[in-house]
Design an enzyme around this catalytic site. Sequence first.
Site, PDB file in Angstrom:
ATOM      1  CG  ASN A   1     102.155 -24.456  44.893  1.00  0.00           C
ATOM      2  OD1 ASN A   1     101.231 -25.237  45.054  1.00  0.00           O
ATOM      3  ND2 ASN A   1     102.475 -23.532  45.791  1.00  0.00           N
TER       4      ASN A   1
ATOM      5  CG  ASP B   1     109.982 -21.982  49.944  1.00  0.00           C
ATOM      6  OD1 ASP B   1     109.351 -22.170  51.005  1.00  0.00           O
ATOM      7  OD2 ASP B   1     110.450 -22.909  49.257  1.00  0.00           O
TER       8      ASP B   1
ATOM      9  N   PRO C   1     107.405 -15.551  55.252  1.00  0.00           N
ATOM     10  CG  PRO C   1     105.555 -14.838  56.478  1.00  0.00           C
ATOM     11  CD  PRO C   1     106.279 -14.619  55.180  1.00  0.00           C
ATOM     12  CG  ASP C   2     108.888 -22.097  57.632  1.00  0.00           C
ATOM     13  OD1 ASP C   2     107.831 -22.583  58.085  1.00  0.00           O
ATOM     14  OD2 ASP C   2     109.773 -22.790  57.086  1.00  0.00           O
ATOM     15  CB  ILE C   3     103.071 -20.431  58.323  1.00  0.00           C
ATOM     16  CG1 ILE C   3     102.913 -19.353  57.245  1.00  0.00           C
ATOM     17  CG2 ILE C   3     101.895 -20.394  59.300  1.00  0.00           C
ATOM     18  CD1 ILE C   3     101.798 -19.608  56.261  1.00  0.00           C
TER      19      ILE C   3
ATOM     20  CE  LYS D   1     111.745 -29.495  54.032  1.00  0.00           C
ATOM     21  NZ  LYS D   1     111.071 -29.589  52.752  1.00  0.00           N
TER      22      LYS D   1
ATOM     23  CE  LYS E   1     110.129 -25.974  57.507  1.00  0.00           C
ATOM     24  NZ  LYS E   1     109.126 -25.325  56.682  1.00  0.00           N
TER      25      LYS E   1
HETATM   26  O1  C5P Z   1     110.543 -25.855  54.162  1.00  0.00           O
HETATM   27  P1  C5P Z   1     109.473 -26.494  53.375  1.00  0.00           P
HETATM   28  O2  C5P Z   1     108.669 -25.514  52.558  1.00  0.00           O
HETATM   29  O3  C5P Z   1     109.859 -27.657  52.545  1.00  0.00           O
HETATM   30  O4  C5P Z   1     108.492 -27.084  54.521  1.00  0.00           O
HETATM   31  C1  C5P Z   1     107.279 -27.683  54.223  1.00  0.00           C
HETATM   32  C2  C5P Z   1     106.369 -27.598  55.425  1.00  0.00           C
HETATM   33  O5  C5P Z   1     106.401 -26.285  55.994  1.00  0.00           O
HETATM   34  C3  C5P Z   1     104.923 -27.829  55.071  1.00  0.00           C
HETATM   35  O6  C5P Z   1     104.313 -28.389  56.201  1.00  0.00           O
HETATM   36  C4  C5P Z   1     104.423 -26.428  54.787  1.00  0.00           C
HETATM   37  O7  C5P Z   1     103.022 -26.319  54.940  1.00  0.00           O
HETATM   38  C5  C5P Z   1     105.167 -25.601  55.808  1.00  0.00           C
HETATM   39  N1  C5P Z   1     105.515 -24.237  55.369  1.00  0.00           N
HETATM   40  C6  C5P Z   1     104.950 -23.145  55.997  1.00  0.00           C
HETATM   41  N2  C5P Z   1     105.299 -21.868  55.625  1.00  0.00           N
HETATM   42  C7  C5P Z   1     106.193 -21.678  54.628  1.00  0.00           C
HETATM   43  C8  C5P Z   1     106.758 -22.784  53.974  1.00  0.00           C
HETATM   44  C9  C5P Z   1     106.399 -24.041  54.361  1.00  0.00           C
HETATM   45  O8  C5P Z   1     104.122 -23.326  56.910  1.00  0.00           O
HETATM   46  N3  C5P Z   1     106.491 -20.452  54.258  1.00  0.00           N
END
Ligand code: C5P
Length: 402
Positions: free
Chosen positions: A219, A287, A313-315, A345, A349
């Site tokens: 990106n 994502d 995974p959503d870190i 969001k 989270k």
């Molecule tokens: O859900 P979204 O991608 O919009 O969320 C953005 C936030 O979540 C940012 O702080 C991004 O660094 C973090 N994020 C993450 N791991 C992912 C996706 C987003 O830590 N896989």
Amino acid sequence: MPPLLLKAETVSLACKKILLGVTGGIAAYKAAELCRLLVKAGADVQVVMTAAAQQFVTPLTFQALSGKPVLTSLWDAASGDGMEHIHLSRNADLLLVAPASADFLARLAQGRADDALSTLCLARACKLAVAPAMNHEMWAAAPTRRNLERLHEDGVQVLGPAAGEQACGEVGLGRMLEPVDIMSAVSGLLGVGALAGKRVLVTAGPTFEPIDPVRGLTNLSSGKMGYAVARAAAEAGAEVCLVSGATCLAVPAGVRRIDVQSAADMHRTVLAELPCDVFIAVAAVADYRVDAAAAQKIKKTADGLTLRLIANPDILAEVAALPDAPFCVGFAAETEQLAEFAEAKRLRKKLPLLVGNLAQDTLGQDTAELVLFDNQGQHRLPRAGKLTQARNLIAHLANQLN
Ligand code: C5P
């Protein structure tokens, strides 16, 4: 909308004693500005110059800026018992050599004590930091590499250098860090500032999800905001680890960077770097990743190509859900309905603080307009440079943390 509580703090070095060593290089003129900034921040500064440094700037310049005579020789009969090289570092908080020439680094690595500054370094009883400045070929030369390795082993903090155009007209790595960057590193080293003693983990930049060995999905994140946040946290005295996707940005002074490529690498690295006090997720993490990246380069066919993507995974969400979660800060780049999407969001989270911005106004730019969302509501930060915004964010989160 509540007003933002804090203005970004400037570095305070009140009551700190700093020995500023200046060696012979054209960057010595920048050491005059550094001396001024240190004094302005409240530090008690004693300047020590090598003979070569005096070929570039006179001791009188530093005397005027520091308010004290400059130490230039071991053999100054006027100095009390003649033991300045011992006494000076005994009650100093930091010995900072800026600029540090290639020759000085070599002498330091060898433990030489053949002038006032090298003797002071050898006899010191305080931290030592050096800000190298030299031609890029000198910096890359094998003897300099060896000397640097030895200095690292000896516990000397090396600040920079930076890349860019050099005084000789060539371009490369070897410029002394700018005085303001050295100030940030100094405040980190001295543990002053609103985040002193805190461990801060920051993610920045894009991720790259491989399709095959030569292609991938990525990106447009430049990493500028994440790097500014890491720098602002270090300025505030935190120990900062920056987990970064590919960018062409220099590591901020005093920050430890770990380079990663994919979201999976970033995920693994972040978990390995825990625990921390604050986790700031600025990275634009993909994502999705390609389900099974090809081991060999995919050949072109007339039928087109279908890639199956699976969720990464959503870190941030994972770290925020840990039983002993650090203070977690998220970023939300939206293209529309910023307030609703960002707050949703934040709640989803489970974050105490989320920074929202409009992606089209921010991506790759040097400035940003931000809105901070927290339990008190929204706080608008009108458009400003990313470093200024990062400092505002750090001041705000430090206020919440404390
Ligand atoms: O859900 P979204 O991608 O919009 O969320 C953005 C936030 O979540 C940012 O702080 C991004 O660094 C973090 N994020 C993450 N791991 C992912 C996706 C987003 O830590 N896989």
